[in-house]
Design an enzyme around this catalytic site. Structure first.
Site: not given
Length: 288
Positions: A26, A81, A210
């Site tokens: 991520c 994130h 992603d």
């Protein structure tokens, strides 16, 4: 898994069949996407955890920061994130507005944030996709008369998986299918809003991912098919992603390209499309 909205988007635009994420997990992938630089250059070598001291450096220039001087309104809606400490949050990285989870939904009990305010603790994840979509459509409506950049990283299909009542238990593919079909519905809502507001011919819409699926497929239900590896691997299964782009009048409908592309190409491409020049004071790994 039924994806009529994504199928329609592909029919109206282009599919890139050899397209790559910026990393196999991520945070590195998101850092590469927003900066146009390989994640090693950004110093984002692995995923950030809650209460981490680190995040995406403010010395990096994000797509949002590059577009703002040209009058673009900017929003990030979804999973950030890239650091949950205040100095690393979206409002310090070029975004005018933020709504979403600051980290992965499997870390602690994730809280829902609007800008720098915690508005739900813990977040009701069953309605996240629907609420992200409503926020996205609202942002588009509010900026219908202005140029805008909307970065919309959905939380799912990261695990644990959740779907709203409208989609739960409706897919022949189980919970994973429910999640993807709700995501597909979201794509339809956003493209329909652009059509309704007569913005489609002036708006580039991109859909991708992603990283690849989880190694333990029972956890989520995704698959990398014939590709080697999965999430966490730099083999094709961890890095090669679906890609669809729609821009009526600019991208030929129903086209397919086998040319190699990556999320690091987003910053130089989008900045030039907006009439600007990409940052020249640092090496970029993406190309226009």
């Amino acid at each position: 898994i039924r994806t009529p909205s994504l199928n329609r988007m592909a029919d109206e635009g282009v599919r890139l069949t050899q397209f790559y994420s910026g990393g196999p997990v991520c945070s590195p992938s998101r850092a590469a996407l927003l900066t146009g630089r390989n994640y090693v250059r950004c110093g984002v070598l692995w995923v950030f955890f809650t209460d981490s001291e680190w995040g995406l450096s403010q010395q990096e220039i994000t797509i949002a920061e590059a577009l703002k001087p040209m009058g673009y309104a900017t929003a990030c809606i979804g999973k950030w994130h890239l650091g949950d400490a205040p100095r690393y949050r979206p409002l310090r990285q070029g975004f005018d507005y933020y709504y979403g989870l600051l980290y992965s939904n499997d870390m602690r009990n994730p809280d829902l944030w609007r800008n720098d305010e915690r508005i739900e603790a813990p977040a009701d994840q069953t309605t996240l996709t629907r609420r992200y979509t409503a926020e996205a459509v609202s942002f588009i409506e509010q900026n219908r008369d202005n140029p805008f950049f909307l970065y919309l990283p959905y939380t799912f299909p990261h695990i644990p998986l959740y779907a709203s009542d409208k989609f739960l238990g409706t897919s022949p593919r189980g919970l994973y299918g429910d999640v993807i079909e709700e995501l597909d519905w979201s794509v339809g809502e956003i493209t329909a809003a652009l059509d309704r507001l007569n913005l489609s011919r002036n708006t580039l819409v991109i859909f991708t991912s992603d990283n690849g699926p989880w190694v333990t497929q029972k956890l989520a239900g995704g698959t990398s098919g014939l590709l080697r590896g999965a999430k966490g691997d730099t083999w094709e299964g961890g890095m090669r992603e679906p890609f669809v782009a729609r821009w009526p009048g600019r991208i030929p409908a129903g086209s397919v390209s086998t040319g190699v592309g990556s999320v690091v190409d987003f910053l130089p491409t989008l900045v030039k499309l907006a009439g600007g020049s990409p940052p020249s004071d640092r090496p970029l790994d993406g190309i226009d």
